[in-house]
Design a protein around this motif. Structure first.
Motif, short mmCIF file in Angstrom:
data_model
loop_
_atom_site.label_atom_id
_atom_site.label_comp_id
_atom_site.label_asym_id
_atom_site.label_seq_id
_atom_site.Cartn_x
_atom_site.Cartn_y
_atom_site.Cartn_z
N ALA A 250 44.21 40.56 44.78
CA ALA A 250 42.78 40.87 44.80
C ALA A 250 42.11 40.63 43.46
CB ALA A 250 42.57 42.33 45.23
N SER A 251 42.90 40.48 42.40
CA SER A 251 42.34 40.27 41.06
C SER A 251 42.22 38.80 40.69
CB SER A 251 43.22 40.97 40.01
OG SER A 251 43.29 42.36 40.25
N LEU A 252 42.66 37.91 41.57
CA LEU A 252 42.71 36.49 41.22
C LEU A 252 41.33 35.86 41.02
CD1 LEU A 252 45.60 35.23 43.56
CD2 LEU A 252 45.67 35.58 41.08
N LEU A 253 40.32 36.37 41.73
CA LEU A 253 39.00 35.74 41.66
C LEU A 253 38.09 36.38 40.60
CD1 LEU A 253 38.09 35.25 45.44
CD2 LEU A 253 39.07 33.58 43.84
N GLY A 254 38.42 37.57 40.17
CA GLY A 254 37.51 38.30 39.28
C GLY A 254 37.90 38.21 37.82
#
Length: 464
Positions: A250-254
């Protein structure tokens, strides 16, 4: 690493079945006298294993019993408290209080006279491994004080952090013991052991018998069980547990360290508010491009480029059993039945892919209130990616999802319980042997137990 699971803890049952030995009374009186204080015709003893996982702390209380009329299988009592000990990083006294709940429950089961002779271990897994050393040590100090106050038999290193390697090896033992795959002893017997895949919240383990030694391989471990030698491959991947993987994917895009997360792995219209993990609170939202295909790209990128999971092509030639979150998610989407007695069943690896596609295409109103349902798209996609892209398991490979066998949970706890009892009883045997060097009866019987362990296990109905 070498682990010896020598079945000395089965001594009482052996004596009960060999009354014709002239020296049996002498040995019965001397060996493990603390455990023989129960009635002679119904010896029983306990071992307590507390599994401090990343999402909860579980008591596994094992009772072993044998009566003259026959033997019964070991009984396992389970009790769980949440959250896991790692959630008490800022409140170590709270961690001790949660463990005290489990100990109090154990005291309602263990006869008072057996309490000081019941060995106990408390081992934390990935949750505490992910904390700083200072935070983990503070929690363990408080917890150890609580366990010591219980009056149970506590060794010097009985409270601590279980290594991922030990977690994998003990789980492999539990699986193969409960399925009867360790019931062969002859050196030329065909290896029937299975691969153990364990998916926890913070880490995942893979363990199997590679049959040949790999010199210099840190994942290769020699294990001696019931007189037979095994060369196990066991690796634990910290950060590849299901819950830890959620945060990483879930942290890959932010932006790094942001608590506002956007991911391709949530159905459109589904948001997750105030998700607490690793001491932080996150808000998770779907991206505009959210879909199964984009989610699989993210999961594969995480598994291939961020983690160290490596393919093991030979896995496709072994029977594979998967448990913990592998089983939970499979049950929740109807891949296997929960009855009878959570035995699970066989599925193909590609069924996780099919279930993931369906979960990612759910409408917001179909998600429901269960806390795990919003995560289904990501969880199932990650599991499929871990199996296929990570380990190299083919889509058609059959995998047995399981939770319990013989009413006992498939986890590292039973393996650790056997090891715990073995160590405790071996100490008593060696103490007695040092005081009775001239006892031929004693040496003869100990030799018998060592070389004929399978016969004793069959007698106890522990192996089918």
């Amino acid at each position: 690493m070498e682990i010896r699971l020598f079945p000395i803890f089965l001594w009482i049952a052996f004596v009960a079945s060999n009354q014709e030995h002239d020296g049996s009374e002498e040995i019965r009186d001397e060996l493990s006298p603390e455990l023989a204080i129960e009635e002679a015709n119904e010896p029983r003893f306990f071992a307590a294993v507390i599994d401090a996982g990343s999402t909860g702390t579980r008591l596994h209380l094992f009772e072993f019993r044998h009566a003259v009329e026959g033997a019964t299988e070991p009984f396992e009592l389970l009790r769980e408290v949440k959250p896991g000990l790692s959630s008490f990083a800022d409140n170590p006294a709270g961690a001790a209080s949660s463990v005290e709940i489990l100990l109090s429950h154990a005291m309602t089961v263990i006869p008072k006279r057996l309490v000081p002779h019941t060995p106990i271990i408390l081992q934390a897994t990935a949750g505490l491994r992910l904390l700083s050393k200072e935070e983990a040590d503070s929690i363990l100090v408080h917890v150890k004080q609580t366990v010591e106050a219980s009056g149970l038999l506590l060794g010097d290193e009985a409270v601590g952090i279980l290594s991922g390697r030990e977690e994998g090896v003990f789980a492999w033992f539990t699986l193969n013991f409960l399925t009867g795959r360790l019931s062969f002893i002859e050196e030329d017997a065909e290896d029937r052991t299975a691969v153990a895949l364990d998916l926890g919240g913070g880490s995942t383990q893979i363990t199997f018998n590679q049959q040949v030694s790999s010199d210099g391989d840190e994942d290769s471990h020699h294990v001696s069980i019931f007189g037979r030698e095994f060369q196990l491959y066991s690796h634990s991947y910290l950060g590849n547990g299901l819950i830890a993987a959620r945060l990483s994917i879930a942290s890959l895009l932010g932006e790094e360290d942001s608590t506002l997360l956007e991911t391709h792995c949530l159905p459109h219209g589904v948001t997750i508010e105030d998700w607490k993990y690793a001491g932080k609170t996150f808000q998770v939202h779907p991206s505009e491009e959210a879909s199964f295909e984009k989610c699989l790209e993210q999961a594969n990128h995480f598994v291939e480029n961020i983690t160290t999971v490596k393919k093991i092509e030979k896995l496709n030639s072994f029977p594979i059993f998967a448990f913990s979150y592998f089983y939970d998610r499979g049950v929740q989407v109807g891949m296997v039945r929960t009855e009878p007695k959570t035995r699970g069943g066989w599925v193909q690896a590609k069924q996780f892919k099919i279930a993931a596609e369906q979960a990612c295409n759910m409408k917001a109103e179909e998600v429901g209130e269960e806390h795990w349902k919003p995560w289904l798209c990501m969880d199932l996609t990650y599991i499929y990616s871990l199996l296929s892209t990570g380990y190299g398991i083919s889509d058609e490979k059959n995998i047995h999802l399981t939770k319990k066998m013989r009413d006992m949970e498939v986890s590292w706890a039973l393996g650790a319980g056997f090891h715990l009892l073995n160590s405790y009883h071996k100490e008593h045997f060696e103490n007695f042997k040092s005081r009775n060097n001239s006892s031929n009866i004693f040496n003869e019987v100990v030799s018998y137990i060592s070389t004929k362990a399978t016969n004793v296990l069959v007698f106890l109905n522990l192996i089918s």
